[in-house]
Design a protein around this motif. Structure first.
Motif, PDB file in Angstrom:
ATOM      1  N   THR A 232       0.817  -1.228   0.000  1.00  0.00           N
ATOM      2  CA  THR A 232       0.000   0.000   0.000  1.00  0.00           C
ATOM      3  C   THR A 232       0.842   1.265   0.000  1.00  0.00           C
ATOM      4  O   THR A 232       0.340   2.329   0.348  1.00  0.00           O
ATOM      5  CB  THR A 232      -0.958   0.014   1.219  1.00  0.00           C
ATOM      6  OG1 THR A 232      -0.169  -0.107   2.418  1.00  0.00           O
ATOM      7  CG2 THR A 232      -1.954  -1.115   1.157  1.00  0.00           C
ATOM      8  N   GLY A 233       2.087   1.189  -0.395  1.00  0.00           N
ATOM      9  CA  GLY A 233       2.874   2.418  -0.518  1.00  0.00           C
ATOM     10  C   GLY A 233       4.316   2.244  -0.099  1.00  0.00           C
ATOM     11  O   GLY A 233       4.708   1.227   0.485  1.00  0.00           O
ATOM     12  N   ARG A 502      -0.782  -8.616  18.531  1.00  0.00           N
ATOM     13  CA  ARG A 502      -1.850  -7.801  17.940  1.00  0.00           C
ATOM     14  C   ARG A 502      -1.289  -6.570  17.244  1.00  0.00           C
ATOM     15  O   ARG A 502      -1.799  -6.132  16.221  1.00  0.00           O
ATOM     16  CB  ARG A 502      -2.866  -7.405  19.021  1.00  0.00           C
ATOM     17  CG  ARG A 502      -3.816  -8.545  19.403  1.00  0.00           C
ATOM     18  CD  ARG A 502      -5.084  -8.010  20.071  1.00  0.00           C
ATOM     19  NE  ARG A 502      -4.878  -7.627  21.455  1.00  0.00           N
ATOM     20  CZ  ARG A 502      -4.927  -6.364  21.893  1.00  0.00           C
ATOM     21  NH1 ARG A 502      -5.166  -5.361  21.068  1.00  0.00           N
ATOM     22  NH2 ARG A 502      -4.734  -6.112  23.169  1.00  0.00           N
ATOM     23  N   MET A 503      -0.202  -6.008  17.790  1.00  0.00           N
ATOM     24  CA  MET A 503       0.442  -4.866  17.124  1.00  0.00           C
ATOM     25  C   MET A 503       0.962  -5.275  15.745  1.00  0.00           C
ATOM     26  O   MET A 503       0.757  -4.577  14.747  1.00  0.00           O
ATOM     27  CB  MET A 503       1.609  -4.349  17.965  1.00  0.00           C
ATOM     28  CG  MET A 503       1.200  -3.655  19.244  1.00  0.00           C
ATOM     29  SD  MET A 503       2.642  -3.263  20.296  1.00  0.00           S
ATOM     30  CE  MET A 503       3.511  -2.060  19.265  1.00  0.00           C
ATOM     31  N   LEU A 504       1.652  -6.428  15.705  1.00  0.00           N
ATOM     32  CA  LEU A 504       2.187  -6.894  14.422  1.00  0.00           C
ATOM     33  C   LEU A 504       1.049  -7.113  13.420  1.00  0.00           C
ATOM     34  O   LEU A 504       1.139  -6.733  12.255  1.00  0.00           O
ATOM     35  CB  LEU A 504       2.974  -8.188  14.610  1.00  0.00           C
ATOM     36  CG  LEU A 504       4.242  -8.133  15.474  1.00  0.00           C
ATOM     37  CD1 LEU A 504       4.926  -9.504  15.505  1.00  0.00           C
ATOM     38  CD2 LEU A 504       5.236  -7.092  14.951  1.00  0.00           C
ATOM     39  N   ALA A 506      -1.900  -5.769  13.411  1.00  0.00           N
ATOM     40  CA  ALA A 506      -2.568  -4.519  13.020  1.00  0.00           C
ATOM     41  C   ALA A 506      -1.781  -3.818  11.918  1.00  0.00           C
ATOM     42  O   ALA A 506      -2.361  -3.313  10.950  1.00  0.00           O
ATOM     43  CB  ALA A 506      -2.710  -3.604  14.245  1.00  0.00           C
ATOM     44  N   VAL A 507      -0.456  -3.798  12.052  1.00  0.00           N
ATOM     45  CA  VAL A 507       0.362  -3.161  11.009  1.00  0.00           C
ATOM     46  C   VAL A 507       0.307  -3.981   9.723  1.00  0.00           C
ATOM     47  O   VAL A 507       0.221  -3.443   8.621  1.00  0.00           O
ATOM     48  CB  VAL A 507       1.809  -2.960  11.489  1.00  0.00           C
ATOM     49  CG1 VAL A 507       2.701  -2.480  10.349  1.00  0.00           C
ATOM     50  CG2 VAL A 507       1.850  -1.964  12.646  1.00  0.00           C
ATOM     51  N   GLU A 510      -2.778  -3.191   7.933  1.00  0.00           N
ATOM     52  CA  GLU A 510      -2.751  -1.843   7.351  1.00  0.00           C
ATOM     53  C   GLU A 510      -1.899  -1.800   6.084  1.00  0.00           C
ATOM     54  O   GLU A 510      -2.299  -1.230   5.075  1.00  0.00           O
ATOM     55  CB  GLU A 510      -2.193  -0.859   8.393  1.00  0.00           C
ATOM     56  CG  GLU A 510      -2.104   0.576   7.921  1.00  0.00           C
ATOM     57  CD  GLU A 510      -3.479   1.189   7.644  1.00  0.00           C
ATOM     58  OE1 GLU A 510      -4.419   0.900   8.399  1.00  0.00           O
ATOM     59  OE2 GLU A 510      -3.595   1.947   6.650  1.00  0.00           O
ATOM     60  N   LEU A 511      -0.715  -2.406   6.155  1.00  0.00           N
ATOM     61  CA  LEU A 511       0.214  -2.284   5.024  1.00  0.00           C
ATOM     62  C   LEU A 511      -0.038  -3.333   3.951  1.00  0.00           C
ATOM     63  O   LEU A 511       0.282  -3.123   2.784  1.00  0.00           O
ATOM     64  CB  LEU A 511       1.668  -2.390   5.523  1.00  0.00           C
ATOM     65  CG  LEU A 511       2.118  -1.341   6.534  1.00  0.00           C
ATOM     66  CD1 LEU A 511       3.611  -1.498   6.828  1.00  0.00           C
ATOM     67  CD2 LEU A 511       1.834   0.070   6.030  1.00  0.00           C
TER      68      LEU A 511
ATOM     69  N   VAL B 499       2.616   6.539   4.719  1.00  0.00           N
ATOM     70  CA  VAL B 499       2.556   5.119   5.110  1.00  0.00           C
ATOM     71  C   VAL B 499       2.977   4.958   6.575  1.00  0.00           C
ATOM     72  O   VAL B 499       2.367   4.202   7.331  1.00  0.00           O
ATOM     73  CB  VAL B 499       3.456   4.262   4.187  1.00  0.00           C
ATOM     74  CG1 VAL B 499       3.333   2.789   4.559  1.00  0.00           C
ATOM     75  CG2 VAL B 499       3.065   4.454   2.722  1.00  0.00           C
ATOM     76  N   ARG B 502       0.200   5.956   8.782  1.00  0.00           N
ATOM     77  CA  ARG B 502      -0.841   4.908   8.833  1.00  0.00           C
ATOM     78  C   ARG B 502      -0.442   3.781   9.781  1.00  0.00           C
ATOM     79  O   ARG B 502      -1.283   3.187  10.446  1.00  0.00           O
ATOM     80  CB  ARG B 502      -1.108   4.370   7.426  1.00  0.00           C
ATOM     81  CG  ARG B 502      -1.950   5.312   6.566  1.00  0.00           C
ATOM     82  CD  ARG B 502      -2.608   4.573   5.397  1.00  0.00           C
ATOM     83  NE  ARG B 502      -1.709   4.292   4.299  1.00  0.00           N
ATOM     84  CZ  ARG B 502      -1.283   3.089   3.966  1.00  0.00           C
ATOM     85  NH1 ARG B 502      -1.684   2.020   4.641  1.00  0.00           N
ATOM     86  NH2 ARG B 502      -0.468   2.932   2.951  1.00  0.00           N
ATOM     87  N   ALA B 506      -2.656   2.676  12.872  1.00  0.00           N
ATOM     88  CA  ALA B 506      -3.158   1.299  12.959  1.00  0.00           C
ATOM     89  C   ALA B 506      -2.883   0.709  14.343  1.00  0.00           C
ATOM     90  O   ALA B 506      -3.741   0.052  14.932  1.00  0.00           O
ATOM     91  CB  ALA B 506      -2.501   0.437  11.873  1.00  0.00           C
ATOM     92  N   VAL B 507      -1.686   0.964  14.857  1.00  0.00           N
ATOM     93  CA  VAL B 507      -1.371   0.443  16.194  1.00  0.00           C
ATOM     94  C   VAL B 507      -2.193   1.172  17.251  1.00  0.00           C
ATOM     95  O   VAL B 507      -2.687   0.566  18.206  1.00  0.00           O
ATOM     96  CB  VAL B 507       0.151   0.567  16.476  1.00  0.00           C
ATOM     97  CG1 VAL B 507       0.444   0.226  17.927  1.00  0.00           C
ATOM     98  CG2 VAL B 507       0.937  -0.348  15.537  1.00  0.00           C
ATOM     99  N   GLU B 510      -5.539  -0.291  17.358  1.00  0.00           N
ATOM    100  CA  GLU B 510      -5.527  -1.631  17.949  1.00  0.00           C
ATOM    101  C   GLU B 510      -5.393  -1.561  19.472  1.00  0.00           C
ATOM    102  O   GLU B 510      -6.102  -2.252  20.200  1.00  0.00           O
ATOM    103  CB  GLU B 510      -4.352  -2.440  17.365  1.00  0.00           C
ATOM    104  CG  GLU B 510      -4.222  -3.845  17.899  1.00  0.00           C
ATOM    105  CD  GLU B 510      -5.392  -4.735  17.512  1.00  0.00           C
ATOM    106  OE1 GLU B 510      -5.885  -4.604  16.374  1.00  0.00           O
ATOM    107  OE2 GLU B 510      -5.827  -5.558  18.369  1.00  0.00           O
ATOM    108  N   LEU B 511      -4.471  -0.756  19.963  1.00  0.00           N
ATOM    109  CA  LEU B 511      -4.189  -0.742  21.403  1.00  0.00           C
ATOM    110  C   LEU B 511      -5.122   0.186  22.173  1.00  0.00           C
ATOM    111  O   LEU B 511      -5.368  -0.015  23.354  1.00  0.00           O
ATOM    112  CB  LEU B 511      -2.734  -0.317  21.654  1.00  0.00           C
ATOM    113  CG  LEU B 511      -1.654  -1.204  21.040  1.00  0.00           C
ATOM    114  CD1 LEU B 511      -0.278  -0.728  21.483  1.00  0.00           C
ATOM    115  CD2 LEU B 511      -1.856  -2.671  21.427  1.00  0.00           C
TER     116      LEU B 511
END
Lengths: 536, 536
Positions: A232-233, A502-504, A506-507, A510-511, B499, B502, B506-507, B510-511
């Motif tokens: 996505t970029g 969950r952080m991983l 979520a990114v 997004e990407l 990017v 974003r 996104a994080v 999530e958090l």
């Protein structure tokens, strides 16, 4: 690179007679190995991508840079862990559906776009030296796998001799990088065992650590900037040598393992080619005394480039290899130390280190031990091929912890290996060394050899599971420098917690919302396997 | 800490006569400042939280630890940037609706839960020394603001003297940390100008860098682990001194600025209290020569703890302050160098540094310059209060770039400041120093004084906007160690790209799905302001 083994086919060799005798003494009688098959003999069970896919990819990179041939696909079928090499010895193999070689950053982005549109997974491929399952041709929920080989994105982009900073394309191999820098009087100084084949992008994606990390730092510490193409970029990260502009996103992509995008350029700190290289070997009464000496050096920061310590068993094997059987039978641990740089400074640092090692009970040993380590340091993987040819299982694994926890960790991992292998009916020998030191702790690198029988894959998986549990239970990291890949993914949650995972994710969402980037690596199989009979 | 100025009220002082004369010469006649109001005189326009909110929070932390008093709220009304202090001089003020002091990690989690349920924003508060708007009582889309003061989560948790690693509660102030470590013979060695008040959690959240960063590293480099309470769970990060287990999530929370959660514990590398401290002062013909000398030291790694260089104007002011007017009139740049550690090693390092600085054209200067810097190094913010009292605008800002780009950046920022202030009709003087060095580059720290009139807030905002644009255009970082906060948030996209932003969002989603954590800081105003007339 051999498709079914390590490295340069011309450098492969048989097992030295002395090693054969030693093995027989340690492991007993070993049944003959299944011979490695010829490429023509193996059946590749995964089909190549279909013509429409190939045409779409060819429209981006040109037909000459899309390869569905059996050899190309098998050369990209996985990494170089022992399980990888054992799988290469089987009659049936899986491989990516195509190998694509983009020639620019724009072409990388366009390949990701085509893959997204056509539901193809993308596995970024550098030197192919991964050892934790990070190059598995796993399609995840998609129709097939594109191996994205970065070899055409290679070479030095810029060298800033004032800032001592170089930008290189991610597909540059380590020797090519050193050669290009060396022409201008500079050096990167990153020498992992994969040095001869691995790429700078791979070092970044896997958080590699080299043999000179005591002095030049692990690869993480060398990187000052990255360019990353995501589905996505584009990201162009690293504006200053130090910054407080929010979280350092460069660090997110160090260890990203191709799961979020493709690293296309790496900016690194370099240094002038050292004027002198001063090797020393040391002996310590035992591993505890040696580790204590290394700790003092790391905490005082006297400045060695290399600082390694073998345990008693590894020391004995090393001494036997250089023909010093008398010393090999005596107990003790040997250390290798290197100081480099401008002459005066390197000498002063060596003196400071020498003082600390002496005070800690070290005795100087024959310099040839250090020099022979230097000469042989990229050869171990060739020896592994010869061992596998002779039916001897051989693998390495590594972890790290604080100095306070180091010996408990060593005991736990050695025990898990020895007990696990014994449970599988195999005699074994575990060797260990400290290869990387920090002020607060160190890494432990284990080499294990075992007589695991003609089909060691499944029993080894059980042993490795037990070892990973032991590492985690000991509070150590699941990997100091090999990475997570698919192999360590089940243990990542214990390392970073459910919130970290969950952080991983979520990114990732997004990407890479379509989930095309390296399915299974780092995050494990988060998407259900595709229904049978669909595409391919 | 004074509610309307810097630091210890007892340490506040007027403007020395010599400085007054100097200012008149440089800035011309300055109109008298509006006097700082008494706390009783100001109108706090934001109401305290209502009884139900207070009761809910009291049920978690105890009524004694929930404060809706005017003094507590005004003490948490913002940070200590010059705009913050100018706002404290106004008749109308905004403040958080309540100050809450949790006594455990569980209580932090429970406060976040209450805030989420009741739609209250939470601003984590350590020492209150933020200078980029990171402590604004911005409710975002919520009903009101809870200032979460961490002072009760203070003290040493554990000290591992073998690994030289300490775990401390995030609310521990730097002096308290040094005191607790010092009792056991250790030191952290992090000395930013905020040292006397700032907390370890604040250092981590803001990616602080201290005056001894040349030797001990910026705070980022000291941190080996963190515990973070987010609205959706706890993170316990940092399993080893080096790891390849995916992206290093510790680095995500360094620079997180309270936008994702609350840092509750910080694990840091410490070192034995230095045996000796060897101060040296040096003089260089000009800033270019001095910077080149610092670069050589940083790239060779000769090991000074402190390495700073003032430009010509800052050198003149420093010399004038210690009464050396003759030298102040001569051109030249002075540098301060400190070597520390065990006696022999510190001496050897000093010799190595001395050799490099001499070769680079440096001349040794009176040691008292270095010692007087050491004695006065935490006093500048008190001087700023006295300047503001006398109608003189004074602010600092900082950035960093590569050695190659350093002088272009200095010219660009100095020009943006001087031109911007001239456009506002103000005479000014810009001082600059290099405070932090790296092998590939350095930071630049600017101090500006100006006669900006009785209402400098709005004109300064225009100047600062112009400076931030200049920094970004020069390819440098928007902040080397002050952080993003609300003030730099509009420039973050140019630093990390769309990017990158974003990824942060996104994080965050999530958090902190309800968006209660420090609205406006780091990510800027991503949520629409709440409709007028609603809650509060």
């Amino acid at each position: 690179m051999r498709w079914s083994g390590w490295g340069d086919p011309g450098a492969a060799h048989g097992l030295p007679g002395g090693v054969k005798l030693l093995l027989a003494a340690v492991l007993g009688r070993i049944p003959a190995a299944r011979p490695a098959p010829d490429l023509a003999e193996v059946t590749v069970t995964t089909p190549p991508l279909d013509d429409a896919d190939v045409a779409a990819l060819a429209s981006v990179v040109g037909a000459a840079h899309v390869d569905v041939g059996r050899e190309a696909r098998m050369l990209h079928a996985g990494g170089k862990s022992t399980p990888d090499l054992l799988r290469r010895r089987q009659a049936e193999q899986v491989a990516p559906g195509v190998v694509v070689l983009p020639g620019s950053e724009d072409e990388v982005a366009a390949v990701l776009a085509v893959a997204g549109e056509r539901s193809l997974a993308v596995v970024p491929f550098g030197g192919g030296t991964a050892v934790t399952g990070g190059l598995e041709p796993d399609a995840g929920a998609h129709r097939g796998v594109v191996s994205l080989d970065l070899r055409r994105l290679a070479g030095l982009v810029t060298l800033d001799t004032t800032a001592q900073e170089a930008t290189l394309w991610a597909g540059t191999t380590a020797p090519a990088a050193e050669s290009a820098l060396g022409e201008q009087g500079f050096e990167l100084g990153h020498f992992p065992q994969s040095f001869e084949f691995a790429t700078l992008g791979g070092f970044a994606a896997m958080r590699s650590s080299g043999q000179s990390s005591a002095g030049y730092g692990r690869f993480d510490a060398m990187v000052t900037g990255l360019r990353v193409v995501t589905p996505t970029g584009l990201l162009d990260l690293g504006r200053a040598p130090g910054s407080a502009a929010g979280p350092d996103l460069v660090r997110w992509f160090l260890g990203s393992e191709g799961a979020f995008g493709v690293i296309t350029q790496v900016r690194v700190r370099v240094h002038p080619t050292p004027e002198v290289r001063l090797f020393d070997a040391w002996t310590f009464g035992d591993f505890v005394a040696g580790a204590d000496a290394l700790r003092r050096v790391a905490q005082l920061g006297t400045g060695p480039t290399v600082l390694r310590l073998s345990d008693e068993d590894e020391t004995a094997v090393s001494l036997a290899q250089v023909g010093n059987l008398g010393k090999a039978l005596a107990r003790g641990c040997s250390a290798v130390v290197l100081h480099e740089g401008p002459d005066g400074l390197a000498q002063a640092r060596r003196e400071a280190t020498t003082r600390v090692l002496r005070e800690a009970g070290g005795r100087p040993a024959a310099e040839k031990l250090a020099v022979s380590w230097d000469h042989g340091r990229f050869k171990a993987p060739y020896l592994r091929d010869a061992l596998l040819d002779n039916g001897v299982f051989c693998e390495t694994l590594e972890t790290a912890t604080t100095w306070s926890n180091l010996h408990a960790l060593k005991t736990a991992v050695t025990g898990a290996l020895a007990d696990g292998l014994a449970k599988e009916g195999a005699k074994s020998r575990v060797l260990c060394h400290v290869s990387h030191v920090y002020p607060t702790g160190a890494s432990l690198y284990f080499t294990v050899i075992a007589g695991l029988g003609v089909d060691p894959l499944v029993p080894w998986e059980r042993v490795k599971h037990r070892v990973n549990d032991a590492i985690t239970a000991a509070g150590a990291t699941i990997s100091h420098h090999h990475g997570v890949g698919a192999d360590h993914a089940p243990w990542l949650e214990q390392e970073i917690g459910e919130v970290g995972l969950r952080m991983l994710r979520a990114v990732k969402a997004e990407l890479d919302p379509a989930g095309i980037m390296n399915p299974g690596a780092l995050l494990g199989p988060t998407t259900p396997p595709r229904p049978a009979g669909q595409g391919g």
